[in-house]
Design an enzyme around this catalytic site. Sequence first.
Site, PDB file in Angstrom:
ATOM      1  N   THR A 201       0.865  -1.202   0.000  1.00 12.88           N
ATOM      2  CA  THR A 201       0.000   0.000   0.000  1.00 12.88           C
ATOM      3  C   THR A 201       0.895   1.243   0.000  1.00 12.88           C
ATOM      4  O   THR A 201       1.985   1.221   0.570  1.00 12.88           O
ATOM      5  CB  THR A 201      -0.876  -0.030   1.274  1.00 12.88           C
ATOM      6  OG1 THR A 201      -1.803  -1.083   1.144  1.00 12.88           O
ATOM      7  CG2 THR A 201      -1.592   1.288   1.514  1.00 12.88           C
ATOM      8  N   ARG A 229     -15.051  -6.392   0.276  1.00 18.13           N
ATOM      9  CA  ARG A 229     -14.332  -5.996   1.491  1.00 18.13           C
ATOM     10  C   ARG A 229     -13.622  -4.645   1.281  1.00 18.13           C
ATOM     11  O   ARG A 229     -13.019  -4.398   0.240  1.00 18.13           O
ATOM     12  CB  ARG A 229     -13.313  -7.084   1.828  1.00 18.13           C
ATOM     13  CG  ARG A 229     -12.423  -6.787   3.036  1.00 18.13           C
ATOM     14  CD  ARG A 229     -11.088  -6.179   2.634  1.00 18.13           C
ATOM     15  NE  ARG A 229     -10.203  -6.033   3.787  1.00 18.13           N
ATOM     16  CZ  ARG A 229      -9.086  -5.302   3.765  1.00 18.13           C
ATOM     17  NH1 ARG A 229      -8.735  -4.681   2.667  1.00 18.13           N
ATOM     18  NH2 ARG A 229      -8.335  -5.207   4.827  1.00 18.13           N
ATOM     19  N   GLY A 253      -1.275  -1.689   6.715  1.00 18.22           N
ATOM     20  CA  GLY A 253      -1.253  -2.881   7.549  1.00 18.22           C
ATOM     21  C   GLY A 253      -2.544  -3.645   7.417  1.00 18.22           C
ATOM     22  O   GLY A 253      -3.336  -3.409   6.498  1.00 18.22           O
TER      23      GLY A 253
END
Length: 335
Positions: A201, A229, A253
């Site tokens: 990310t 999701r 994370g």
Amino acid sequence: MPRQPKLLRFLLPLAAVLLPTSAAAHDPEQAEWSIAIHGGAGTLQRDAMTPEREAAYTASLQVALDAGAAILRDGGTSEDAVLAVITLLEDDPLFNAGRGAVLTWDGGISHDASIMLGEDRSAGAIAGVSTIRHPILLARAVMEDGRHVFLSGEGAEEFAGDHELERAEIEYFITPHRQRALERFRAREVALEDDEHRFGTVGAVARDREGNLAAGTSTGGMTGKRWDRIGDSPIIGAGTYADNRACAVSATGSGEYFIRAVVAKSICDLMRLSGMGPEEAGDNLMAEVEELGGSGGVIVVSAQGETAFSFNTSGMYRGRADSNGVNEIGIFEEE
Ligand code: ASP
């Protein structure tokens, strides 16, 4: 990040609240402008990393950091610096954002992104889009439009049609590396809690010469994600937050835990209400994430331009630069 004993982790924030502000106040070194960036946090062993791979990551991070720093040095805004960094990393297949994003359970693409400005706390976020080359620019368009903060799925794609945003075919985003990762995940060779399946990310936080803060985050989420999701990255307050009174934060994370701990806004609250510095506040929230069972990291810039990294993984792709001459890239924990 040193781990504190449980009792101490409980008592320190309490002491910060109870002590007079002067005692708890932080005395940071002022920087006229500063920027911190990340390209994800996760398990990363130095001996498993080839010199070529390490050089490629370092070079990509340096290019992105330099682009953001140049804007700030020239008097540009923190918003522009954050966007410059994130769009470059979205184009880079090494990272889990834009091109090179992880794949969903069905082999598809589903980007999440968000941006926030500290001056007026305006924010824009999108989730579940698959045709926009730079998802962070769609989040910015939502923020500029101003009617809503968070758009998702088909609606977000439709909204994008009213704005001049570059589209891309799904093949553009998919890389062989992420295809193999999905196969391994579906064959249960990689467990859900294994952070390898979400690594990469990207995010940036910055303070400009005017003292305005900005934060942004962009991700493909987690390999094999299903049921639409959505992680923490596009959630204002969890994965991204900016408030000129305190700080700007971008997180990376295991998103479920970052949502539950409301990480980004909580870091700003600790700084604003208890006088903690960015590192201490970041460490506090990462300790909470760890207590819940999550892993990852955050980048923080304070209103005074102090930057901090806090992570509970063995590695975090990261970099920072400021008007005092700091310019550094890091990958492993000890750097
Ligand atoms: N936080 C992202 C998510 O949960 C993944 C990551 O940052 O590695 O979607």
